[in-house]
Design a protein around this motif. Sequence first.
Motif, short mmCIF file in Angstrom:
data_model
loop_
_atom_site.label_atom_id
_atom_site.label_comp_id
_atom_site.label_asym_id
_atom_site.label_seq_id
_atom_site.Cartn_x
_atom_site.Cartn_y
_atom_site.Cartn_z
N SER A 202 25.30 52.84 24.44
CA SER A 202 26.12 51.90 25.22
C SER A 202 27.58 52.01 24.84
N ILE A 203 28.42 51.77 25.84
CA ILE A 203 29.87 51.65 25.64
C ILE A 203 30.25 50.26 26.15
N SER A 204 30.86 49.49 25.31
CA SER A 204 31.25 48.14 25.69
C SER A 204 32.64 48.14 26.34
N MET A 205 32.75 47.45 27.44
CA MET A 205 34.04 47.21 28.09
C MET A 205 34.20 45.70 28.15
N ALA A 206 34.40 45.08 26.98
CA ALA A 206 34.39 43.62 26.89
C ALA A 206 35.71 43.02 26.41
N LYS A 207 36.69 43.84 26.08
CA LYS A 207 37.97 43.35 25.59
C LYS A 207 39.09 43.86 26.47
N PRO A 208 40.19 43.12 26.56
CA PRO A 208 41.34 43.62 27.34
C PRO A 208 41.79 45.00 26.88
N SER A 209 41.74 45.28 25.57
CA SER A 209 42.18 46.58 25.06
C SER A 209 41.29 47.72 25.58
N HIS A 210 40.03 47.45 25.86
CA HIS A 210 39.13 48.48 26.39
C HIS A 210 39.59 48.95 27.76
N PHE A 211 40.06 48.01 28.58
CA PHE A 211 40.52 48.35 29.93
C PHE A 211 41.89 49.02 29.91
N LEU A 212 42.60 48.86 28.82
CA LEU A 212 43.91 49.47 28.67
C LEU A 212 43.84 50.81 27.94
N LEU A 213 43.09 50.85 26.84
CA LEU A 213 43.04 52.02 25.97
C LEU A 213 41.74 52.82 26.04
N GLY A 214 40.74 52.29 26.72
CA GLY A 214 39.43 52.94 26.76
C GLY A 214 38.58 52.49 25.58
N ASN A 215 37.39 52.99 25.48
CA ASN A 215 36.48 52.65 24.39
C ASN A 215 35.44 53.76 24.26
N ASP A 216 34.64 53.68 23.20
CA ASP A 216 33.60 54.70 23.02
C ASP A 216 32.35 54.08 22.41
N SER A 217 31.32 54.89 22.36
CA SER A 217 30.02 54.46 21.83
C SER A 217 29.98 54.47 20.31
N GLY A 218 30.97 55.10 19.70
CA GLY A 218 30.89 55.38 18.27
C GLY A 218 30.06 56.63 18.09
N GLN A 219 30.25 57.29 16.98
CA GLN A 219 29.54 58.54 16.75
C GLN A 219 28.04 58.31 16.61
N GLN A 220 27.29 59.04 17.40
CA GLN A 220 25.83 59.03 17.32
C GLN A 220 25.45 60.19 16.40
N SER A 221 25.15 59.88 15.14
CA SER A 221 24.89 60.93 14.14
C SER A 221 23.66 61.76 14.49
N ASN A 222 23.85 63.07 14.43
CA ASN A 222 22.77 64.02 14.74
C ASN A 222 22.03 63.63 16.02
N HIS A 223 22.81 63.25 17.03
CA HIS A 223 22.28 62.78 18.31
C HIS A 223 21.45 63.86 19.00
N ILE A 224 21.93 65.10 18.93
CA ILE A 224 21.21 66.24 19.50
C ILE A 224 20.65 67.04 18.33
N LYS A 225 19.36 67.32 18.37
CA LYS A 225 18.73 68.14 17.32
C LYS A 225 18.14 69.36 17.99
N VAL A 226 18.61 70.54 17.55
CA VAL A 226 18.18 71.80 18.14
C VAL A 226 17.42 72.62 17.11
N SER A 227 16.30 73.17 17.54
CA SER A 227 15.55 74.16 16.76
C SER A 227 15.35 75.35 17.67
N SER A 228 15.75 76.53 17.19
CA SER A 228 15.61 77.72 18.01
C SER A 228 15.42 78.93 17.10
N SER A 229 14.46 79.76 17.46
CA SER A 229 14.20 80.96 16.68
C SER A 229 15.15 82.10 17.04
#
Length: 185
Positions: free
Chosen positions: A50-77
């Motif tokens: 989720s990305i919250s757009m709940a503050k005036p600064s979000h509509f002015l400066l944007g916002n993000d989800s925060g880093q999702q650690s190891n969000h993508i995990k790849v295994s490949s031979s």
Amino acid sequence: MKTSKIIRNLFLLLLCPIAVIAQSIGSAQTQVNVTIAQVQSIQISQPTVSISMAKPSHFLLGNDSGQQSNHIKVSSSTAYEVTVKASAEYFSHNGNTTSLPVNTIAVKTATGNLTNSNALPPAGLQVASQIMLSTQPTTIIKSPSGEWGRGFHVDYAIPETKSPSYLNREAGAYNTTIMYTLIPQ
């Protein structure tokens, strides 16, 4: 006399080298075959972000989800590529398609950790630091060699330049589905 003859013969036998002839009982052999298959796997560790757009600064400066650690995990031979794309051009709200485009979301990717190891990523690994979401597959990761269990951190962001797109919208959750695809090289 008989006893001395026996002792003498025994003594001579002990002094003479004894030739031992080994007889082969048999032998057998086997061939070991190793069958190597291409094996690839991709997993997403946080199925909902989720990305919250709940503050005036979000509509002015944007916002993000925060880093999702190891969000993508790849295994490949083998060497591989990972692409990302949105399932639709516009977000949905309450089950209805809206006019809010998905290309207002930036996908920021960084190299993460290798499962149970602090091993460095392979030389030549390419990770796109930021792409704008699209319905067209966009390469975000390209590896010249295989690894087993490499994680990649992801941050979903609404950049400052795209934050005005979120003004004058009905309150509520807007959603889209993002698909990551692993392609062996």
